[in-house]
Design a protein around this motif. Structure first.
Motif, PDB file in Angstrom:
ATOM      1  N   HIS A 319      12.715  20.363 -10.720  1.00 19.56           N
ATOM      2  CA  HIS A 319      13.599  21.370 -10.124  1.00 19.56           C
ATOM      3  C   HIS A 319      13.154  21.780  -8.720  1.00 19.56           C
ATOM      4  CE1 HIS A 319      15.240  21.548 -14.124  1.00 19.56           C
ATOM      5  NE2 HIS A 319      14.117  22.042 -14.613  1.00 19.56           N
ATOM      6  N   LEU A 320      12.447  20.908  -8.029  1.00 16.79           N
ATOM      7  CA  LEU A 320      12.049  21.195  -6.653  1.00 16.79           C
ATOM      8  C   LEU A 320      12.723  20.190  -5.733  1.00 16.79           C
ATOM      9  CD1 LEU A 320       8.603  22.322  -5.381  1.00 16.79           C
ATOM     10  CD2 LEU A 320       9.841  20.547  -4.142  1.00 16.79           C
ATOM     11  N   ASN A 336      13.312  23.904  -1.799  1.00 20.17           N
ATOM     12  CA  ASN A 336      13.808  24.979  -2.656  1.00 20.17           C
ATOM     13  C   ASN A 336      13.405  24.675  -4.091  1.00 20.17           C
ATOM     14  OD1 ASN A 336      15.067  27.102  -1.230  1.00 20.17           O
ATOM     15  ND2 ASN A 336      16.873  25.846  -0.834  1.00 20.17           N
ATOM     16  N   MET A 337      13.288  25.729  -4.901  1.00 21.23           N
ATOM     17  CA  MET A 337      12.906  25.576  -6.307  1.00 21.23           C
ATOM     18  C   MET A 337      14.063  26.000  -7.187  1.00 21.23           C
ATOM     19  SD  MET A 337       8.952  26.893  -6.411  1.00 21.23           S
ATOM     20  CE  MET A 337       8.774  26.220  -8.074  1.00 21.23           C
ATOM     21  N   VAL A 345      10.421  33.039  -3.918  1.00 23.95           N
ATOM     22  CA  VAL A 345       9.319  32.073  -3.955  1.00 23.95           C
ATOM     23  C   VAL A 345       8.191  32.541  -3.043  1.00 23.95           C
ATOM     24  CG1 VAL A 345       8.607  29.717  -3.413  1.00 23.95           C
ATOM     25  CG2 VAL A 345      10.814  30.130  -4.529  1.00 23.95           C
ATOM     26  N   LEU A 396       2.991  27.546  -6.817  1.00 18.98           N
ATOM     27  CA  LEU A 396       4.366  27.132  -7.103  1.00 18.98           C
ATOM     28  C   LEU A 396       4.591  26.993  -8.606  1.00 18.98           C
ATOM     29  CD1 LEU A 396       5.025  24.466  -4.308  1.00 18.98           C
ATOM     30  CD2 LEU A 396       6.086  26.729  -4.516  1.00 18.98           C
ATOM     31  N   LYS A 400       7.284  29.004 -10.973  1.00 20.57           N
ATOM     32  CA  LYS A 400       8.219  28.412 -11.930  1.00 20.57           C
ATOM     33  C   LYS A 400       8.097  29.107 -13.294  1.00 20.57           C
ATOM     34  CE  LYS A 400       8.276  23.911 -12.172  1.00 20.57           C
ATOM     35  NZ  LYS A 400       9.714  23.585 -12.121  1.00 20.57           N
ATOM     36  N   GLU A 405      11.816  28.661 -14.538  1.00 19.96           N
ATOM     37  CA  GLU A 405      12.680  27.652 -13.909  1.00 19.96           C
ATOM     38  C   GLU A 405      12.368  26.276 -14.505  1.00 19.96           C
ATOM     39  OE1 GLU A 405      15.554  25.992 -11.845  1.00 19.96           O
ATOM     40  OE2 GLU A 405      15.177  28.120 -11.764  1.00 19.96           O
TER      41      GLU A 405
END
Length: 405
Positions: A319-320, A336-337, A345, A396, A400, A405
């Motif tokens: 999802h990045l 973007n994540m 973020v 990061l 998540k 995410e």
């Protein structure tokens, strides 16, 4: 000297943010300052503080010598033919505005063309919008491919005999890729146009030679290359600078003043009205010495390797999304994540001591091209290490998990 040793020369990096060691990954916005630059500015204020080009006393002469020596250092740093081609400004934005307000309005008329790209920083877009409105010229954009880049063939098709100015960022502050400025100079010159290069992101990372590049103007800022804020440079071919009229008037830039009229000094001094950024120029000179001591080729290779490592690791995260071409980045990764807003973020990363940029990066047309409102950007410089990238990756992953995410 490796990145760990270089890092020790930057006092600001020796601190904790939210009880975590600072990992500064926002150098594309503004680089940190080594002790050599801080000491150079400090020495000026403690020892040489005086105005330049005016006093015949010792402090005034020392300040003038240091200020003009900085001009010589800049000319050498970018490969200019003479220090007379170096104008000190407040930054790349001021430099580009000077060209757009003076040169472009001088050469452009109704129906002429100014060619640029949608990847440009607002500082290399809005001044040309204003120049076009003032002169009646037409703005033409080189079409972008899906990854945000453009081909040299599209440049050739966009530039015509009506084109007076072609302007482009040397390195994109969003994509991190270097544009083919030498080829663009050839195309522009064959059509009788000039090439203006926004070098804000290239001067800190790459060995620049404006003569080899064959550009007509080159703008950059000191604060992105370890110098103080508030100092910038406009390189211009001497013949072009001589044709241009200043856009700021007052003390220091004049030759003779009467009650009804006045005349100006020669270039570059006619563009430096008022008390110039003396300490900034001295700090810029110190930054140049510092970068040259390390070596621009070594800096460029370090930045490429670190960026490549970061990109390879980030691609493994689900999802990045990474924006731009798959290779050739210089010093940054924009991403973007999933559905997490870039500001969120950046906020979570800050709790782990990791400083990145979030927003549209003064490139709203490019954001529109990618159909996003904002992105996150991690940018790297000579004081960053693989451990910094690993800390970014850790933060990061925690982001998540926090947003599931």
């Amino acid at each position: 000297m490796n990145a760990t040793e270089i890092r020790e020369l930057f006092p600001i990096l020796d601190q904790k943010i939210h009880d975590c060691p600072l990992v500064y990954l926002d150098s594309a916005a503004s680089a940190q300052k080594p002790i050599q630059v801080i000491e150079a500015v400090k020495r000026y204020y403690e020892w040489d503080n005086a105005n330049v080009h005016r006093g015949v006393h010792t402090l005034g002469m020392r300040a003038t010598d240091a200020y003009e020596a900085a001009r010589v250092a800049v000319a050498r740093f970018i490969g200019a033919s003479s220090e007379r081609e170096i104008v000190f400004t407040r930054g790349a934005t001021s430099s580009l505005n000077l060209v757009a307000s003076s040169f472009a309005r001088m050469v452009c008329s109704e129906g002429d063309e100014i060619v640029l790209s949608e990847m440009e920083h607002h500082s290399n877009l809005i001044p040309w919008q204003q120049a076009a409105k003032a002169s009646g010229a037409v703005l033409k954009y080189i079409p972008l491919k899906s990854d945000g880049t453009f081909s040299i063939e599209d440049v050739e098709q966009t530039v015509t005999n009506r084109t007076k100015v072609v302007t482009v960022s040397h390195v994109s502050n969003v994509l991190g890729i270097a544009n083919p400025v030498k080829q663009m100079a050839d195309i522009a010159h064959k059509k009788g146009a000039v090439l203006v290069v926004d070098g804000a992101q290239s001067a800190p990372h790459l060995k620049v030679n404006v003569r080899e590049m064959d550009c007509d103007f080159y703008a950059f800022s000191g604060h992105k290359m370890c110098a103080p804020t508030g100092i910038g440079v406009l390189y211009g071919r001497k013949a072009l600078l001589e044709q241009m009229e200043p856009i700021e008037f007052g003390g220091e830039m004049i030759d003779r003043v009467g009650l009804q009229d006045a005349s100006w000094k020669e270039a570059p001094w006619k563009f430096e009205g008022g008390t110039p950024i003396i300490a900034g120029a001295i700090g810029l000179s110190a930054a140049i010495r510092f970068l040259e001591q390390i070596g621009l080729d070594a800096i460029a290779e370090h930045d490429r390797q670190l960026t490549r490592y970061a990109e390879e690791q980030m691609k493994r995260m689900e999802h990045l999304t990474i924006y731009g071409p798959t290779e050739g980045r210089v010093g940054l990764v924009t991403f973007n994540m999933g559905q997490i807003h870039s500001h969120d973020v950046a906020t979570v990363l800050d709790t782990y001591g990791v400083a990145i940029r979030a927003g549209h990066h003064c490139c709203q047309p490019l954001m529109n091209h990618f159909n996003v409102s904002s992105t996150a950007r991690a940018s790297f410089y000579l004081y960053n290490t693989r451990e910094d990238v690993d800390r970014l990756l850790f933060a990061l992953q925690k982001t998540k998990e926090y947003f599931r995410e």
